[in-house]
Write an enzyme that holds these catalytic residues in place. Structure first.
Site, PDB file in Angstrom:
ATOM      1  N   LYS A  16      40.567  -6.853 -23.153  1.00  0.00           N
ATOM      2  CA  LYS A  16      41.373  -6.462 -24.303  1.00  0.00           C
ATOM      3  C   LYS A  16      42.001  -5.097 -24.075  1.00  0.00           C
ATOM      4  O   LYS A  16      41.548  -4.314 -23.235  1.00  0.00           O
ATOM      5  CB  LYS A  16      40.511  -6.437 -25.567  1.00  0.00           C
ATOM      6  CG  LYS A  16      39.384  -5.417 -25.538  1.00  0.00           C
ATOM      7  CD  LYS A  16      38.601  -5.435 -26.827  1.00  0.00           C
ATOM      8  CE  LYS A  16      37.529  -4.339 -26.817  1.00  0.00           C
ATOM      9  NZ  LYS A  16      36.839  -4.239 -28.116  1.00  0.00           N
ATOM     10  N   ARG A  32      32.016  -5.712 -39.133  1.00  0.00           N
ATOM     11  CA  ARG A  32      33.423  -5.809 -38.737  1.00  0.00           C
ATOM     12  C   ARG A  32      33.960  -7.183 -39.094  1.00  0.00           C
ATOM     13  O   ARG A  32      34.858  -7.296 -39.942  1.00  0.00           O
ATOM     14  CB  ARG A  32      33.558  -5.527 -37.225  1.00  0.00           C
ATOM     15  CG  ARG A  32      34.990  -5.536 -36.730  1.00  0.00           C
ATOM     16  CD  ARG A  32      35.105  -4.936 -35.343  1.00  0.00           C
ATOM     17  NE  ARG A  32      34.310  -5.624 -34.339  1.00  0.00           N
ATOM     18  CZ  ARG A  32      34.210  -5.230 -33.068  1.00  0.00           C
ATOM     19  NH1 ARG A  32      34.851  -4.131 -32.662  1.00  0.00           N
ATOM     20  NH2 ARG A  32      33.469  -5.905 -32.205  1.00  0.00           N
ATOM     21  N   TYR A  68      53.240  25.834 -20.453  1.00  0.00           N
ATOM     22  CA  TYR A  68      53.616  26.201 -21.817  1.00  0.00           C
ATOM     23  C   TYR A  68      52.623  27.176 -22.436  1.00  0.00           C
ATOM     24  O   TYR A  68      51.411  27.019 -22.318  1.00  0.00           O
ATOM     25  CB  TYR A  68      53.687  24.955 -22.700  1.00  0.00           C
ATOM     26  CG  TYR A  68      54.799  24.005 -22.352  1.00  0.00           C
ATOM     27  CD1 TYR A  68      56.133  24.391 -22.450  1.00  0.00           C
ATOM     28  CD2 TYR A  68      54.513  22.715 -21.928  1.00  0.00           C
ATOM     29  CE1 TYR A  68      57.162  23.512 -22.132  1.00  0.00           C
ATOM     30  CE2 TYR A  68      55.526  21.821 -21.613  1.00  0.00           C
ATOM     31  CZ  TYR A  68      56.852  22.222 -21.715  1.00  0.00           C
ATOM     32  OH  TYR A  68      57.865  21.359 -21.394  1.00  0.00           O
ATOM     33  N   MET A 102      53.951  16.830 -20.234  1.00  0.00           N
ATOM     34  CA  MET A 102      54.064  15.392 -20.433  1.00  0.00           C
ATOM     35  C   MET A 102      54.087  14.630 -19.116  1.00  0.00           C
ATOM     36  O   MET A 102      53.470  13.564 -18.993  1.00  0.00           O
ATOM     37  CB  MET A 102      55.320  15.067 -21.238  1.00  0.00           C
ATOM     38  CG  MET A 102      55.431  13.610 -21.646  1.00  0.00           C
ATOM     39  SD  MET A 102      56.883  13.282 -22.673  1.00  0.00           S
ATOM     40  CE  MET A 102      56.496  14.216 -24.147  1.00  0.00           C
TER      41      MET A 102
END
Length: 387
Positions: free
Chosen positions: A55, A153, A282, A329
């Site tokens: 999954k 659940r 940064y 990024m």
């Protein structure tokens, strides 16, 4: 182009996965390691049938390569969370049994029957609703009934409803096949076992004496490895162990019996000498206190690396080199021992010389579970099956 076709084009473009193959960063998945991990679970549980949980893009490692490796390595079936994952596997030519572990809409019952998916069902009312979509189905829907023993659940906690659901399935063989009965343990992978045993007791209370299907599957990785003598393990569902991630994170058992399946690698694309007193990345959260050689590696938080990895060391020529400054990024900067050549290989996860970096190492450094780190690996990382 009319409005409808224009919308269809936009939709198709939005669904396109861009993989960054034109850079040196890639995620390698080991067939040998996956085969080894399946064998470990099979030996511990003496399982006849293993569902490999793939999954969420196989925990971030890649749905198709991991699925192919798991089936080749000894798993008999695959378990996914959503119907679309199952469809992608069928479109890739995979014919093995596929278990849909999450609840689905009754309107998808016919589609799932046609694809021979095993669907998880939590209530009699769902079966009654789905029956309308299966009036003339060419194949019965394979159903795995879910019992809630304490995860809260999905699943029923009502024995009478469970018995009625089984009877409903058995009375309608043209529409349904009673294929499975399952639950999920919340605490099968921790030192304290009180709640686990409470769930086991509730399982017996809800199911003992009721008709059993071909697949009774309650054991996840933790239960299969640590509690095989206490629960049914003829059929098991394994996730974390498949990926070489020790279910208890080393608290119940040392983590050296499972094999690392991944290697995340890149290379230096720029190397420069940065004078003392200069900032890196940064916000200049890292300042050089001496003249330092800084290398740039083309991987960042856009690829799924956690920003908390600042200060974590990668391996270059077998030597630890710390990530300095904030991850960006698309790139990160590392402090080098000297003026290394551009294109020097960088190991973010995996073996380099006598040293190795694992997701468990990253987990300890960041305080984030290993599987929560891997699930963040982005689609643009190329995933390749090796050995």
């Amino acid at each position: 182009m009319n409005a409808l076709s224009h919308c269809d084009t936009i939709r198709k473009e939005a669904d396109t996965m861009v993989v960054a193959r034109h850079r040196p960063t890639r995620l390698l998945i080991s067939q040998k390691a996956i085969t080894h991990n399946i064998a470990v679970v099979q030996k511990a549980a003496q399982a006849r049938f293993i569902f490999a949980a793939v999954k969420d893009n196989a925990y971030g490692f890649g749905l198709l390569p991991v699925s192919q490796a798991a089936l080749h390595g000894g798993a008999q079936g695959l378990a996914v969370a959503v119907v679309d994952d199952g469809l992608a596997l069928r479109e890739a030519g995979i014919t093995a049994p596929i278990l849909i572990m999450s609840l689905i809409s009754a309107t998808d019952a016919r589609l799932c029957a046609e694809q021979h998916f095993i669907v998880t069902v939590a209530s009699l009312s769902w079966l009654q609703e789905a029956a309308a979509y299966l009036a003339d189905t060419p194949a019965p829907l394979l159903v795995s009934l879910a019992v809630d023993t304490g995860m809260a659940r999905i699943g029923t906690r009502d024995r009478a409803e469970l018995a009625a659901s089984i009877q409903y399935l058995q009375e309608r063989p043209a529409q349904f096949t009673y294929q499975g009965l399952m639950t999920h343990f919340a605490d099968s992978d921790i030192v304290a076992t009180d709640y686990f045993h409470r769930q086991v007791a509730r399982w017996h209370t809800l199911t003992d004496g009721l008709p059993e299907p071909p697949m009774v599957h309650v054991a996840n990785s933790g239960a299969a490895i640590y509690h095989a003598a206490e629960v049914p393990t003829d059929v098991v569902r394994i996730g974390t162990a498949l990926y070489g991630l020790e279910p208890s994170e080393g608290t119940v058992r040392p983590d050296d019996y499972l094999a690392q399946i991944e290697r995340l690698e890149s290379e230096l694309i720029m190397v420069k000498k940065v004078p003392a007193g200069e900032g890196v990345s940064y916000g200049h959260t890292y300042m050089t206190d001496t003249d330092q050689w800084i290398g740039t590696v083309p991987i960042g938080y856009g690829d799924g690396l956690n920003i908390k990895l600042r200060g974590f060391s990668v391996l270059i020529n077998g030597q630890p080199c710390p990530i300095v400054g904030k991850l960006t990024m698309d790139a990160m900067m590392v402090r080098l021992p000297g003026p290394l050549p551009v294109h020097t290989p960088v190991t973010i996860l995996g073996q380099d010389g006598d040293r190795r970096i694992t997701l468990a190492d990253m987990a300890k450094f960041t305080g984030i579970a290993a599987w929560d780190l891997s699930i963040q690996f982005s689609d643009r990382l190329p995933r390749l099956l090796t050995d």
